[in-house]
Design a protein around this motif. Structure first.
Motif, PDB file in Angstrom:
ATOM      1  N   LYS A  84       0.903  -1.182   0.078  1.00 49.08           N
ATOM      2  CA  LYS A  84      -0.016  -0.099   0.047  1.00 49.08           C
ATOM      3  C   LYS A  84       0.876   1.104  -0.076  1.00 49.08           C
ATOM      4  CE  LYS A  84      -3.843  -2.730   0.245  1.00 49.08           C
ATOM      5  NZ  LYS A  84      -4.727  -2.542  -0.784  1.00 49.08           N
ATOM      6  N   PRO A  85       0.550   2.294  -0.817  1.00 48.35           N
ATOM      7  CA  PRO A  85       1.161   3.489  -0.821  1.00 48.35           C
ATOM      8  C   PRO A  85       1.308   4.198   0.580  1.00 48.35           C
ATOM      9  CG  PRO A  85      -0.756   3.897  -1.956  1.00 48.35           C
ATOM     10  CD  PRO A  85      -0.669   2.450  -1.719  1.00 48.35           C
ATOM     11  N   VAL A  86       2.699   4.585   0.899  1.00 47.59           N
ATOM     12  CA  VAL A  86       2.712   5.320   2.153  1.00 47.59           C
ATOM     13  C   VAL A  86       3.680   6.481   1.925  1.00 47.59           C
ATOM     14  CG1 VAL A  86       2.532   3.443   3.794  1.00 47.59           C
ATOM     15  CG2 VAL A  86       4.704   4.031   2.845  1.00 47.59           C
ATOM     16  N   PRO A  87       3.845   7.629   2.575  1.00 45.39           N
ATOM     17  CA  PRO A  87       4.511   8.893   2.336  1.00 45.39           C
ATOM     18  C   PRO A  87       5.835   8.434   2.012  1.00 45.39           C
ATOM     19  CG  PRO A  87       2.980   9.332   4.063  1.00 45.39           C
ATOM     20  CD  PRO A  87       3.024   7.831   4.026  1.00 45.39           C
ATOM     21  N   GLY A  88       6.681   9.150   0.947  1.00 45.96           N
ATOM     22  CA  GLY A  88       8.133   9.113   0.637  1.00 45.96           C
ATOM     23  C   GLY A  88       8.252  10.396   0.691  1.00 45.96           C
ATOM     24  N   VAL A  89       8.784  10.898  -0.387  1.00 45.72           N
ATOM     25  CA  VAL A  89       9.150  12.318  -0.419  1.00 45.72           C
ATOM     26  C   VAL A  89       7.985  13.162  -0.335  1.00 45.72           C
ATOM     27  CG1 VAL A  89      10.151  14.228  -2.194  1.00 45.72           C
ATOM     28  CG2 VAL A  89      11.285  11.884  -2.294  1.00 45.72           C
ATOM     29  N   ALA A  90       6.966  12.936  -0.633  1.00 44.41           N
ATOM     30  CA  ALA A  90       5.868  13.588  -0.461  1.00 44.41           C
ATOM     31  C   ALA A  90       5.201  12.773   1.044  1.00 44.41           C
ATOM     32  CB  ALA A  90       4.665  13.257  -1.475  1.00 44.41           C
ATOM     33  N   GLU A  91       5.096  14.119   1.727  1.00 46.05           N
ATOM     34  CA  GLU A  91       4.388  13.793   3.177  1.00 46.05           C
ATOM     35  C   GLU A  91       3.217  13.641   3.326  1.00 46.05           C
ATOM     36  OE1 GLU A  91       6.038  16.633   5.738  1.00 46.05           O
ATOM     37  OE2 GLU A  91       5.078  18.254   4.851  1.00 46.05           O
ATOM     38  N   LYS A  92       2.484  14.263   2.403  1.00 51.06           N
ATOM     39  CA  LYS A  92       0.832  14.189   2.118  1.00 51.06           C
ATOM     40  C   LYS A  92       0.332  14.607   0.808  1.00 51.06           C
ATOM     41  CE  LYS A  92       0.237  18.699   4.188  1.00 51.06           C
ATOM     42  NZ  LYS A  92      -0.326  19.651   5.147  1.00 51.06           N
ATOM     43  N   TRP A  93      -0.806  14.374   0.348  1.00 49.53           N
ATOM     44  CA  TRP A  93      -1.403  14.641  -0.862  1.00 49.53           C
ATOM     45  C   TRP A  93      -2.633  14.934  -0.876  1.00 49.53           C
ATOM     46  CZ3 TRP A  93       1.650  10.474   0.332  1.00 49.53           C
ATOM     47  CH2 TRP A  93       0.858   9.337   0.393  1.00 49.53           C
ATOM     48  N   ASP A  94      -3.264  15.669  -1.713  1.00 43.33           N
ATOM     49  CA  ASP A  94      -4.811  15.940  -2.137  1.00 43.33           C
ATOM     50  C   ASP A  94      -5.012  15.215  -3.254  1.00 43.33           C
ATOM     51  OD1 ASP A  94      -4.751  17.635   0.585  1.00 43.33           O
ATOM     52  OD2 ASP A  94      -3.788  19.119  -0.589  1.00 43.33           O
ATOM     53  N   ILE A  95      -6.209  14.791  -3.310  1.00 42.04           N
ATOM     54  CA  ILE A  95      -6.888  14.177  -4.566  1.00 42.04           C
ATOM     55  C   ILE A  95      -8.121  14.768  -4.758  1.00 42.04           C
ATOM     56  CG2 ILE A  95      -7.473  12.275  -5.973  1.00 42.04           C
ATOM     57  CD1 ILE A  95      -5.704  10.784  -4.070  1.00 42.04           C
ATOM     58  N   SER A  96      -8.402  15.439  -6.074  1.00 40.82           N
ATOM     59  CA  SER A  96      -9.552  16.067  -6.070  1.00 40.82           C
ATOM     60  C   SER A  96     -10.515  15.196  -6.479  1.00 40.82           C
ATOM     61  CB  SER A  96      -9.593  16.732  -7.535  1.00 40.82           C
ATOM     62  OG  SER A  96      -9.364  15.955  -8.714  1.00 40.82           O
TER      63      SER A  96
END
Length: 551
Positions: A84-96
């Motif tokens: 399952k995807p977990v934070p890497g370089v991105a600590e969080k994200w928003d999806i429309s």
């Protein structure tokens, strides 16, 4: 006299070798001193059965490079022990809400191995390199970025303005990505190496990926040694943002395509891990391994497929009936029982068990019954195909495979079946990994060994390979109906409709056109020292060593 002396010397060497092998086997799990040393040094020893052709994320396309790139780089996300995807370089994200726009917020403590910050601009730079239509050679995985709005048009020179591609750095730590269509697995896909960032210093250095001095990485490890044909070594990256969770100090990789050498090295304690996906346990040693090292043996069905592929532009395999004859004239059960001996399942389709379907497993929902093994029908089809082509005798046929004892044994068994069941003589030829890949990509072959492990858990990863625009399409297959099915599945948000498209596409590949010759669905075969913990083997058979450690 000289012959007798030589035989005596060989006998003595065999005796000594047997004693050493016995000692290694006895201590296969590692004694207390060995365990204490490994726990103290935290140096992992593994083997790669082939040397990666490149460490450029834009050019890589093989499992050897995949394993090492995962050590050295990190994408926007990484996959956890459950894939399952977990934070890497991105600590969080928003999806429309419509699933088309992703806004990734990069962590400010992510750094390159030289101390530079990892920024959103590094991702834009890397992805533009992949899509650049003037890249030489053309990146094989450019099509994986076609999910992004405008990416395909830029890659195909329909537009020369990269600003029309749906990826932009709105500031140093914000990456905005706009997709062409909603793609449920896009987040997981960003963990794949084609999506890795690349340090912008590589811009004017075409040889950067072959020199440890110019390999600036952002993952848990950095490349410190690459001795061609001998050894690759990566060392813990002090600047990695999650450095505290990386317990290994170093990973050393030997380069040997001999399964016997790999197993011997494991028994003697020189290797801590042996087997798939980058190494090999000799098939003829499997009965002994199952008995003597059963507590260290990991046998796990995985979502990958072993197959042969036809060059549909090369004679005689430009004829579908001849392709079908060769496919039907094999006994897959005999191959997995007598040759591979690792509990693989015979394959009569392309998508393996373990890949997500509409509600559960795609293969469970849709049986792989696209052809049968029928020797009489195979002979009939061969004769019909030869008549259509005007052959009185079949042109010479050669099967190529990359250097490996296992691949060789399978190839010889298959060639023997074709001789017995079709009366056809097929030459087999092993090739060094880089040469083998080059010949496949340039369509310089008739039949070739192949295997495919998914890049993400969706059937699409098995089907977008063979579209006419795919950089991984190395069989010369071009079919408008097939392209339309894959395109429809890409554009659809109706999962039931997508699966229906995939079933039709698989039928076209395997039953109607028979451009692929499935053999078996993989089982991951690996030996792991008892004191080595944290090795992650995912659903595809990919191995992540980055969080491994010795206790």
């Amino acid at each position: 006299m000289r012959r007798k002396t030589l035989l005596t010397l060989l006998t003595m060497l065999l005796v000594v070798g047997t004693v050493l092998a016995g000692c290694g086997s006895k201590n296969a799990g590692g004694g207390s001193k060995e365990n204490a040393s490994a726990a103290k040094d935290q140096i992992l020893h593994i083997n790669l059965s082939a040397e990666p052709p490149t460490f450029d994320p834009a050019q890589a396309q093989d499992s050897q490079a995949h394993t090492v790139l995962n050590m050295m780089y990190e994408g926007l996300v990484r996959l956890d022990e459950n894939s399952k995807p977990v934070p890497g370089v991105a600590e969080k994200w928003d999806i429309s809400s419509d699933g088309l726009k992703y806004v990734f917020h990069l962590r400010k403590d992510a750094k390159w191995s030289n101390g530079d910050p990892v920024t959103a601009k590094d991702f834009v730079f890397a992805w533009q390199r992949v899509l650049d239509p003037n890249s030489t050679p053309a990146p094989p995985y450019a099509y994986q970025l076609y999910y992004i709005k405008g990416a395909e048009e830029y890659n195909n020179k329909k537009t020369t303005d990269f600003n029309q591609v749906g990826v932009k750095a709105t500031d140093d730590y914000t990456l905005e990505v706009t997709l062409k269509n909603p793609t449920p697995y896009f987040l997981s896909l960003t963990s794949f190496y084609t999506f890795y960032p690349v340090h912008q210093s590589v811009k004017d250095n075409p040889k950067w990926a072959a020199d440890p001095k110019t390999m600036i990485t952002n993952g848990p490890f950095t490349l410190t040694t690459w001795t061609t044909g001998q050894k690759i070594e990566v060392t813990k990256n002090a600047n990695y943002w999650d450095n505290k969770d990386i317990k290994l100090n170093k990973i050393t990789m030997s380069l040997s395509n001999s399964g016997a050498t790999e197993l011997s090295s494991y028994r003697s304690g020189q290797l801590d891990y042996a087997g798939n996906p980058n190494g090999e346990i000799p098939t003829d040693q499997m009965p002994a391994v199952k008995k003597e090292l059963k507590n260290e043996l990991n046998l796990k069905p995985i979502g990958s497929v072993y197959f042969y592929q036809f060059n549909v532009t090369a004679k005689p395999f430009d004829n579908a009936k001849i392709r079908k004859a060769f496919t039907m004239a094999l006994s897959r059960q005999e191959i997995v029982e007598k040759v591979t001996q690792s509990e693989e399942k015979p394959a009569f389709g392309f998508v393996p068990p373990g890949i997500a379907g509409e509600k559960e497993d795609f293969r469970t929902e849709h049986k792989d019954d696209y052809f049968t093994e029928n020797m009489d029908e195979a002979k009939k089809l061969l004769q019909e195909g030869m008549k259509e082509e005007g052959y009185t005798t079949l042109p010479p046929v050669t099967l190529i495979y990359n250097s490996s004892e296992k691949h060789k044994k399978i190839a010889l068994a298959v060639a023997d079946m074709w001789k017995r069941n079709l009366g056809v003589n097929v030459q087999t030829e092993n090739q060094e990994w880089g040469v083998f890949l080059k010949n496949r990509r340039s369509l310089n072959y008739q039949i070739a060994r192949a295997g495919w492990s998914p890049d993400y858990n969706d059937p699409m990863t098995f089907f977008d390979l063979w579209t006419s625009k795919s950089g991984n399409n190395d069989i010369g297959f071009k079919n408008k109906e097939y392209d339309a099915l894959v395109s429809d599945a890409l554009a659809s948000s109706d999962n039931a409709k997508r699966m229906d498209d995939f079933v039709k596409a698989e039928k076209l590949l395997i039953q109607d056109q028979q451009v692929l010759l499935p053999i078996y669905y993989y089982t991951n075969v690996a030996l792991i020292k008892p004191n080595l913990k944290g090795v992650k083997i995912d659903y595809s058979g990919g191995v992540d060593f980055t969080r491994a450690y010795f206790e």
